[in-house]
Design a protein around this motif. Structure first.
Motif, PDB file in Angstrom:
ATOM      1  N   TYR A 316       0.824  -1.208   0.000  1.00  0.00           N
ATOM      2  CA  TYR A 316       0.000   0.000   0.000  1.00  0.00           C
ATOM      3  C   TYR A 316       0.862   1.264   0.000  1.00  0.00           C
ATOM      4  CZ  TYR A 316      -3.614   3.353   1.164  1.00  0.00           C
ATOM      5  OH  TYR A 316      -4.468   4.428   1.137  1.00  0.00           O
ATOM      6  N   GLY A 317       0.730   2.063  -1.049  1.00  0.00           N
ATOM      7  CA  GLY A 317       1.417   3.343  -1.132  1.00  0.00           C
ATOM      8  C   GLY A 317       2.920   3.267  -1.331  1.00  0.00           C
ATOM      9  N   GLN A 318       3.452   2.068  -1.645  1.00  0.00           N
ATOM     10  CA  GLN A 318       4.904   1.911  -1.728  1.00  0.00           C
ATOM     11  C   GLN A 318       5.463   2.032  -3.144  1.00  0.00           C
ATOM     12  OE1 GLN A 318       6.868   1.708   1.092  1.00  0.00           O
ATOM     13  NE2 GLN A 318       4.864   2.208   1.954  1.00  0.00           N
ATOM     14  N   GLY A 319       4.625   2.102  -4.111  1.00  0.00           N
ATOM     15  CA  GLY A 319       5.146   2.169  -5.477  1.00  0.00           C
ATOM     16  C   GLY A 319       4.098   2.660  -6.448  1.00  0.00           C
ATOM     17  N   GLN A 320       4.525   2.828  -7.691  1.00  0.00           N
ATOM     18  CA  GLN A 320       3.630   3.281  -8.736  1.00  0.00           C
ATOM     19  C   GLN A 320       2.697   2.151  -9.152  1.00  0.00           C
ATOM     20  OE1 GLN A 320       3.960   6.792  -8.541  1.00  0.00           O
ATOM     21  NE2 GLN A 320       3.568   6.593 -10.729  1.00  0.00           N
ATOM     22  N   LEU A 321       1.427   2.474  -9.231  1.00  0.00           N
ATOM     23  CA  LEU A 321       0.477   1.504  -9.740  1.00  0.00           C
ATOM     24  C   LEU A 321       0.541   1.521 -11.265  1.00  0.00           C
ATOM     25  CD1 LEU A 321      -2.590   2.330  -7.459  1.00  0.00           C
ATOM     26  CD2 LEU A 321      -0.924   0.510  -7.157  1.00  0.00           C
ATOM     27  N   ARG A 322       0.395   0.349 -11.865  1.00  0.00           N
ATOM     28  CA  ARG A 322       0.426   0.290 -13.324  1.00  0.00           C
ATOM     29  C   ARG A 322      -1.000   0.386 -13.859  1.00  0.00           C
ATOM     30  NH1 ARG A 322       1.786  -6.196 -13.926  1.00  0.00           N
ATOM     31  NH2 ARG A 322      -0.388  -6.925 -13.848  1.00  0.00           N
ATOM     32  N   GLU A 330      -6.212   0.782 -11.918  1.00  0.00           N
ATOM     33  CA  GLU A 330      -4.774   0.611 -11.769  1.00  0.00           C
ATOM     34  C   GLU A 330      -4.518  -0.695 -11.031  1.00  0.00           C
ATOM     35  OE1 GLU A 330      -3.097   5.118 -11.348  1.00  0.00           O
ATOM     36  OE2 GLU A 330      -4.315   4.355  -9.696  1.00  0.00           O
ATOM     37  N   GLU A 331      -3.331  -1.264 -11.214  1.00  0.00           N
ATOM     38  CA  GLU A 331      -3.039  -2.583 -10.657  1.00  0.00           C
ATOM     39  C   GLU A 331      -1.708  -2.598  -9.906  1.00  0.00           C
ATOM     40  OE1 GLU A 331      -5.162  -5.211 -14.236  1.00  0.00           O
ATOM     41  OE2 GLU A 331      -2.976  -5.106 -14.086  1.00  0.00           O
TER      42      GLU A 331
END
Length: 343
Positions: A316-322, A330-331
């Motif tokens: 959660y909130g640690q990286g860019q969603l694709r 978004e995934e």
């Protein structure tokens, strides 16, 4: 003889109901008084099944707490959020223990710990367990099948954050107003559309309108009902039922204009299976045998409840969603499985 006088707390002033006309979801209302007999539970099981398969959200009334008792809980819930300064909150940020009485708490909250503990137990034993038994009945399984997988003494956490407090699956959360700049950046969405990690979530209804669910007709608001609970399904129940019961997609958005000056205090009890439970379909269910099972992965690759909780929390909130191939979705990958976020 112990005193029967309860400690005084500041009175939490709730927001007035919104006067705006909103497009509300038409949710079922489950009356828990019917759960006291086998005949009543059989009737409720049908109502719960229909609610789970329609929206995965429903209200619960006659849950055992009176309106004054519920108001008292909201008074107490506001104490660690509004009555404790940020410096003291940081002192208790690392408090993690499965039982509320086993760790220390901010001075302002300590007189209320027995009431919080009683409230937690009420949520688990008098609301959650009967609901899990009803869900088991909808699957034509023995009543205790699911409740045995969600024991009160399983692994639980308690910790404090600046605007969020957790005790043994119980979360107190206060959403404050945001700047116009922040609203523009997020398009008035405070929490993206998502599914909860656990099995069932019990949200004590409060008047600030902000919660929405994704229905076949689009996003719909959740109406406040005085002294009611709002129950929704999560990932774990979707795993355990082989996709028969879906986790419900929901989000939090900016409240209506006439409620934007008020904080939104939430009291939530999150239900997750015991940490060691493997999240594989309950194939012994005659219902699942009839409707078919949709596995998200092979049983040998399925996560335990702990593995899934940890994977979702860490991501959660640690990286860019694709971006997904599906519009406005978004995934991210958690434990090798795709988790979707809905814009």
């Amino acid at each position: 003889m112990p005193s029967l006088t309860l400690p005084q707390s500041p009175r939490y002033v709730t927001a007035p109901p919104t006067g705006e006309i909103l497009d509300y979801a038409n949710l079922a209302i489950i009356d828990m008084t019917k759960a006291r007999t086998a005949e009543g539970r059989a009737v409720l099981a049908v109502e719960v099944r229909d609610a789970l398969l329609t929206h995965g959200f429903f209200y619960v009334v006659n849950h055992g707490y009176t309106q004054p008792q519920t108001e008292r809980i909201f008074d107490i819930a506001d104490v660690p959020l509004s009555g404790v300064n940020d410096e003291e909150k940081r002192v208790y940020a690392g408090n993690i223990n499965r039982h509320i009485s086993n760790v220390s708490h901010p001075q302002a909250l300590r007189p209320f710990i027995p009431e919080v503990d009683a409230f937690i137990r009420h949520n688990h034993f008098n609301i959650l367990e009967p609901l899990l038994k009803l869900v088991a009945l909808t699957l034509e399984l023995p009543e205790d099948t699911l409740s045995n997988m969600h024991s009160f003494d399983g692994s639980n956490i308690s910790y404090f954050m600046t605007s969020c407090v957790h005790f043994h699956n119980l979360t107190l959360y206060n959403s404050f107003t945001r700047s116009e700049e922040d609203e523009l950046k997020t398009k008035n969405v405070w929490l993206k559309g998502h599914k909860d990690t656990g099995s069932l979530t019990l949200l004590w209804s409060q008047p600030v309108a902000a919660l929405q669910i994704l229905t076949k007709d689009g996003w719909r608001w959740i109406r406040h009902i005085e002294n009611a609970l709002i129950v929704n399904t999560g990932d774990s129940l979707e795993f355990l039922t082989g996709g028969y019961i879906k986790g419900t997609i929901h989000r939090v958005v900016q409240p209506p204009a006439d409620q934007r000056g008020y904080a939104r205090l939430s009291v939530i009890y999150f239900c997750t299976p015991d940490e060691e439970i493997k999240l594989i379909p309950l194939t012994e269910s005659p219902v699942l045998q009839r409707v078919g099972i949709e596995r998200q992965c092979e049983d040998s690759q399925a996560p335990t409840a702990k593995e899934w909780r940890v994977a979702r929390t860490r991501a959660y909130g640690q990286g860019q969603l694709r971006k997904s191939k599906e519009e406005n979705i978004e995934e991210e990958i958690c434990h090798g499985l795709v988790v979707k976020h809905y814009n």
